[in-house]
Design an enzyme around this catalytic site. Structure first.
Site, PDB file in Angstrom:
ATOM      1  CD  GLU A  37       6.544  -1.364   3.671  1.00 19.48           C
ATOM      2  OE1 GLU A  37       5.654  -0.980   2.895  1.00 19.48           O
ATOM      3  OE2 GLU A  37       6.332  -1.713   4.848  1.00 19.48           O
ATOM      4  NE  ARG A 262       0.905   4.315  -7.959  1.00 23.43           N
ATOM      5  CZ  ARG A 262       1.067   3.967  -6.681  1.00 23.43           C
ATOM      6  NH1 ARG A 262       0.517   4.695  -5.730  1.00 23.43           N
ATOM      7  NH2 ARG A 262       1.765   2.912  -6.355  1.00 23.43           N
ATOM      8  CE  LYS A 272       5.747  -2.872  -2.929  1.00 25.59           C
ATOM      9  NZ  LYS A 272       6.430  -2.413  -1.708  1.00 25.59           N
TER      10      LYS A 272
END
Length: 561
Positions: A37, A262, A272
RNA sequence: UGGGGCGUCGUCAAGUGGUAAGACACAUGGUUUUGGUCCAUGCAUUCGGGGGUUCGAAUCCUCCCGCCCCAGCCA
């Protein structure tokens, strides 16, 4: 691009793919995608996904697309797509002309929504977000059906088209999938698939005032691109039934979603949101601060694409939550830089030496090897003179047993120069050592004694006559705790910021040759570590970032004591 | 009292019924004009725990324990 091809890495995703190929699924075609994104910078966790997706495409002679998942214009910006493409390229991967955007599919997505409505599988809901939440139920209690759930299809169709036309206020209505309000999986409790949101999209401008949600847009985007294996992280495992539901209901090509764990790295944070807090809170100087685990930060710090790729190969891919030791990343970059970084001598904490028996007004040019690991790197000349600087730590007036560097009365080698013997430590009024008086043996020019006598240490040095003053920025772990964000004692990651993660040294002395270096160039400062020229550097005043120290056995011995 | 996952060396991680790979870390030696590199050696009798099946189990069954994720009109 693949590293370490001699040792093919096995993982559960490759097993699945191998099996699929064996069974002739998708005619043996392999097609993956990396779907960021554009709402922030890429970090090393993304690098894991990038290496996985692009790596699989290479390994199986398939393709990997770069697709921007840009369905929420409130948070997405063009500058991020530029930063992301730069980072993926820098890592060494290519997607040719296959750069796609979920926003490219808005019209198709809208068309499929119409189909779902006609099929009675989606409805317009007039509940506001609070009401939807109240109807959703809880983790242990079923939800309540929306009063609008059984609105007739033609009415849904009419209202949905008017939603697109802009007849309703933001948030006034949503389009929802009609699935199962009592599902144990909350994602299946009539998820919202379109919301009304008047914000200007970085690509489609004001063309749309309704935007599709991730779950709806992602699976269809994968399908449109004929992705065979859609790899994502573990938190989307719960979304897979929804991914499958949309594609089955719409009746289109059905990629397989596979989830993996992850990446977490010790002594840093990897979301983020948290990285943004570090930037906004002024704890670092920006997304590309060399202490950040972002690709941009690692690049500025001096990490190479090769080192990051080999790291991603070595950590493997699995489904267990894990935190990889930062020491492995550091090992990977040392290994790479050891082969390629030219050596140079730089003194970080200077201590002056006067060589009493060396002539005044003489500057010799001595030969030095540029890289002992790479003969083709050749040699260079290093100026030597009566006064030089050595590292303050390389002298001790009263050395412990295992210290074999310079000390009163002791002889050591100056690398590529001469053997010198310390005659005297000169002190100031406060008893601090200000300089050393030494003598040299002219017969040891170049660093070898004709009589074969040995010396226990070789020190780096810089001529006090010919040098370039440099700024050196030393970095260490951003956090003092290995896992700053997963503690159970009520503290949070910012409580563990390392106040000493950056140390700026403004008065370092380097060999003159450093002045011709360019930003991004790597060096090994002999005996100290690997350093990278910062973008803020200039020929008059080089600025170097320490990428990583060399392995330091002496430091270990010292600390053990 | 919901749903979905995961537990193999300090950290990652192979292993898919035939008797525990590899890497990092750590430790010890050797080489060395970087206390770097390199080389050699050591480092899980046991796979979260109990029970079972089997000639044989980390792998199969079963019960238990622990950890992670999910209640955005974020992705």
């Amino acid at each position: 691009m693949r590293d370490d091809s001699s040792k093919p890495v096995s993982n559960f995703i490759k097993h699945i793919i191998d099996e699929d190929i064996k069974n002739g699924k998708n005619d043996g075609r392999i097609h993956t995608r990396f779907p960021p994104e554009p709402n922030g910078y890429l970090h090393i966790g993304h690098a894991k996904s990038i290496c996985l997706n692009f790596g699989i495409a290479v390994d199986y002679s398939g393709l990997c697309n770069l697709r921007f998942d840009d369905t929420n214009p409130d948070r997405e910006e063009l500058k991020y797509v530029a930063a992301i493409t730069e980072d993926v390229h820098w890592l060494g991967f290519s997607w040719e002309n296959r750069e796609y955007y979920a926003s490219d599919y808005f019209e198709q997505l809208y068309g499929y929504a119409i189909e779902l409505i006609k099929k009675g599988r989606a409805y317009v809901c007039d509940l506001n977000s609070d009401e939807i939440r109240q109807h959703r139920g809880t983790l242990t209690e079923a939800g309540q059906e929306s009063p609008y759930r059984n609105r007739p299809a033609d009415e849904n169709l009419d209202i949905f088209m008017r939603m697109r036309a802009g007849e309703f206020e933001d948030g006034a209505r949503t389009l929802r999938a009609k699935i199962d309000m009592s599902s144990g999986n909350i994602n299946m409790r009539d998820p919202v698939i379109y919301r009304i949101q008047r914000s200007t999209h970085h690509r489609t401008g004001d063309q749309w005032c309704i935007y599709p949600m991730y779950d709806y847009a992602h699976c269809i985007s994968d399908s449109i691109e004929k992705i065979t294996h859609s790899l994502c992280t573990l938190e989307f495992e719960d979304h897979r039934p929804l991914y499958d539901w949309f594609l089955d209901e719409i009746g289109v090509f059905h990629p397989q979603q596979i989830e993996f764990a992850r990446l977490n790295l010790s002594y840093t944070v990897m979301s983020k949101r948290k990285l943004l807090q570090l930037v906004n809170g002024g704890h670092v100087k920006g997304w590309d601060d060399p202490r950040m685990p972002t690709i941009a930060g690692l690049r500025r710090r001096g990490y190479t694409p090769e080192s990051i790729r080999i790291f991603c190969d070595r950590i493997g891919v699995a489904k267990a939550d894990s935190t990889v030791d930062m020491a492995l990343l550091e090992y990977c970059v040392r290994e790479d830089l050891n082969k390629r970084a030219p050596r140079i001598m730089t003194v970080l904490h200077p201590l002056k030496i006067v060589i009493l028996n060396y002539p005044h007004d003489t500057i010799e040019e001595l030969d030095a090897v540029n890289n002992p690991e790479d003969e083709s790197a050749g040699t260079r000349k290093v100026p030597f003179s009566r006064e030089i600087y050595i590292e303050r730590d390389d002298f001790m007036e009263d050395p412990p047993k295992k210290f074999f560097r310079l000390a009163p009365g002791r002889e050591i080698r100056l690398r590529y120069a001469y053997f010198i013997t310390c005659e005297k430590a000169v002190k100031n009024d406060r008893g601090e050592i200000v300089e050393l008086h030494c003598t040299y043996d002219p017969a040891t020019r170049g660093g070898d004694a004709p009589d074969g006598r040995k010396v226990k240490a070789t020190l780096h040095w810089v001529s006090a006559e010919k040098f370039i003053q440099t700024e050196v920025r030393l970095y260490s772990h951003l956090f003092t705790e290995a896992e700053p964000d997963s503690r159970k004692d009520g503290t949070e990651f910012r409580d563990y910021l390392n106040p000493e993660s950056l140390e700026v040294l403004t008065d370092c002395y380097a060999e003159p040759s450093l002045s011709s270096s360019k930003p991004g160039e790597h060096f090994q400062f002999e005996r100290l570590g690997y350093f990278c020229v910062d973008p803020e550097s200039s020929p008059e005043r080089p600025v170097l970032n320490r990428t990583v120290t060399l392995r330091d056995t002496w430091a270990k011995i010292k600390n053990k004591n």
